[in-house]
Design an enzyme around this catalytic site. Structure first.
Site, PDB file in Angstrom:
ATOM      1  N   GLU A  63      71.528  10.704  25.180  1.00 31.54           N
ATOM      2  CA  GLU A  63      71.255   9.576  24.274  1.00 31.54           C
ATOM      3  C   GLU A  63      72.538   9.135  23.586  1.00 31.54           C
ATOM      4  OE1 GLU A  63      70.530   7.512  20.492  1.00 31.54           O
ATOM      5  OE2 GLU A  63      71.408   9.492  20.725  1.00 31.54           O
ATOM      6  N   HIS A 114      65.975  13.543  21.859  1.00 32.39           N
ATOM      7  CA  HIS A 114      67.061  13.742  22.827  1.00 32.39           C
ATOM      8  C   HIS A 114      67.653  15.133  22.729  1.00 32.39           C
ATOM      9  CE1 HIS A 114      70.556  13.007  20.104  1.00 32.39           C
ATOM     10  NE2 HIS A 114      69.798  12.111  19.518  1.00 32.39           N
ATOM     11  N   ASP A 162      70.570  16.312  14.586  1.00 31.62           N
ATOM     12  CA  ASP A 162      70.650  15.271  15.617  1.00 31.62           C
ATOM     13  C   ASP A 162      70.932  15.907  16.957  1.00 31.62           C
ATOM     14  OD1 ASP A 162      70.802  12.888  16.931  1.00 31.62           O
ATOM     15  OD2 ASP A 162      72.772  12.335  16.168  1.00 31.62           O
TER      16      ASP A 162
HETATM   17 ZN   LIG Z   1      70.209  11.194  17.662  1.00 34.44          ZN
END
Ligand SMILES: [Zn+2]
Length: 443
Positions: free
Chosen positions: A300, A254, A266
């Site tokens: 996401e 993502h 992330d």
């Molecule tokens: Zn993630």
């Protein structure tokens, strides 16, 4: 060349190292945070188009999606005492605001959601609830799945008992005074109250005060706001298959990230890993027989607008999606692979796993989940796999201001990129079938 030999050759090339770290560096330094609806989001999409093109992917395009827009405001939590304490707090994604001047109330502390639900209304009414859920550290990150319910549901569970705000102990494993944000959601019919996360040391302070028989009192200010949904995009690029171009091996990650950090682990790392897999497939001596499609999903983190749009846009093509994998567990080494499939998938996956042995990767019988962006594909019967990365330290930084490039080790992310390269290329190049995984439609 034999399929497995071609894949092994590519694996050995990839294992020497690639550009994954440079890719995350470019995304985090040039764009940085890129939550849905933020300034960074379209910049990230343009970055992704350039990165895919540079990686040698073709049919590079943006595909429309709709995303929610939520913006963080002011956020403070003061523990009222003779010597007041500024607690480190952050609003959870989707939270409503407190009044601008904040709200002030005593704090009720519970260890879990179950303990909260067991409380009588008179203990909770008019109070701020703290769900001091502890998250366990583990290599595969499974502690997150158990603990994260508290973040998602604390506000509505507390509101049903008359609370005026809800806090959680950050869902993380560190000891920093940096709160972990993340999405929450309101249950239908429950009053909407503000929801935040305290840093772990600050939450533990409140836990101790209560255990000493005291009643902590807080002044809480959280002023995020939700705006109208906005148009956004998934960014897609391909290595078109040489023999079965209509059959698709999907690699996802993502593109969005939380606003507090730089979005390195992330999911800048996942974006870099699947871009490396795409680059390696594009430059392989033998073009894979099936198409490798790299999808960098929008949104996401707080709404899944990207994955919903992908499943809808490509619904007619779902029977041609033969295999899917998402990289969204940081930048650590892959240590095992889990598959979700039928007997055909399990048989075909054995060949794939044997290719991974030189990278010190095993396989597990436990079924894969597929990552949240490709989970909608499961309801169309698409077999999915998880390349499980070592997430021992991932949740120290996840969703915090500490999600920065320095948390990534070059050798580790190179190994993960080599593993995903091998899996994707072998899945695309083999003539074997991965079968289908019949599953009821779910959300
Ligand atoms: Zn993630």
């Amino acid at each position: 060349m034999d399929t497995m030999l071609a894949a092994a050759t590519l694996r050995d090339e990839a294992a020497k190292g690639g550009k994954a770290l440079e890719t995350v560096q470019s995304l985090t330094d040039e764009v940085g945070p890129r939550l849905a609806g933020s300034k960074g989001e379209p910049l990230a999409q343009e970055w992704a188009v350039r990165a895919m093109t540079a990686a040698g992917l073709t049919n590079v395009r943006k595909e429309a999606a709709t995303v929610p827009v939520w913006q963080r405001g002011e956020e403070t939590a003061e523990l009222l005492a003779e010597n007041p304490v500024e607690l480190a707090v952050t609003a959870l994604g989707g939270s409503v605001a407190t009044p601008a001047a904040g709200l002030e109330a005593d704090v009720v502390v519970v260890p879990t959601l179950d303990a909260l639900e067991a409380l009588p209304r008179e203990k909770v009414e008019g109070k701020i609830v703290l769900v001091a859920q502890v998250m366990e550290r583990s290599r595969d990150g499974r502690g997150y799945g158990k603990a994260v319910r508290a973040r998602g549901l604390a506000a509505s569970k507390a509101a049903k008992l008359g609370a005026i705000a809800a806090l959680v102990r950050s869902i993380g494993t560190d000891d920093n005074r940096l709160p972990h944000t993340g999405a929450m959601r309101y249950e239908d019919g429950a009053p909407k109250i503000p929801a935040g996360a305290l840093s772990i040391p600050d939450a533990d302070l409140l836990v101790r005060l209560v255990s000493e028989g005291k009643t902590p009192r807080l002044r809480l200010v959280l002023t995020p706001q939700a705006l109208a949904d906005a148009p956004s995009f998934n960014v897609v690029g391909e290595v078109v298959g040489s023999e079965r171009p209509d059959e698709i091996v999907l690699l996802g990650a993502h593109l969005d990230s939380w606003d507090l950090g730089r979005g390195a682990i992330d999911d800048g790392a996942g974006c870099a890993i699947v871009l490396e897999a795409g680059r390696n497939a594009a430059h392989a001596r033998e073009r894979p027989r099936r198409t490798v499609r790299v999808v960098l999903f929008a949104n996401e983190e707080n709404g899944s607008g990207g994955s919903k749009a992908y499943a809808k846009t490509h619904e007619a093509e779902m029977p041609k999606h033969v295999f899917a994998l998402e990289a969204d567990l940081g930048a650590g080494k892959v240590f095992t692979v889990r598959f979700r499939g039928d007997d055909a998938s399990i048989a075909a996956s054995k060949d794939l796993v044997s290719l991974l042995a030189p990278l010190a990767i095993t396989s597990e019988l436990e079924p894969g989940e597929g990552g949240s962006d490709i989970r909608p594909l499961r309801s169309f019967g698409v077999p999915v796999a998880d390349a499980e990365q070592d997430a021992t330290r991932y949740f120290d930084f996840h969703h915090t201001a500490n999600d920065t490039l320095d948390k990534i080790d070059r050798a580790e992310i190179d190994q993960a990129a080599a593993a995903v390269t091998t899996l994707a290329y072998a899945a695309a190049h083999t003539r074997a079938s991965f079968g289908r995984v019949p599953e009821k439609k779910h959300d």
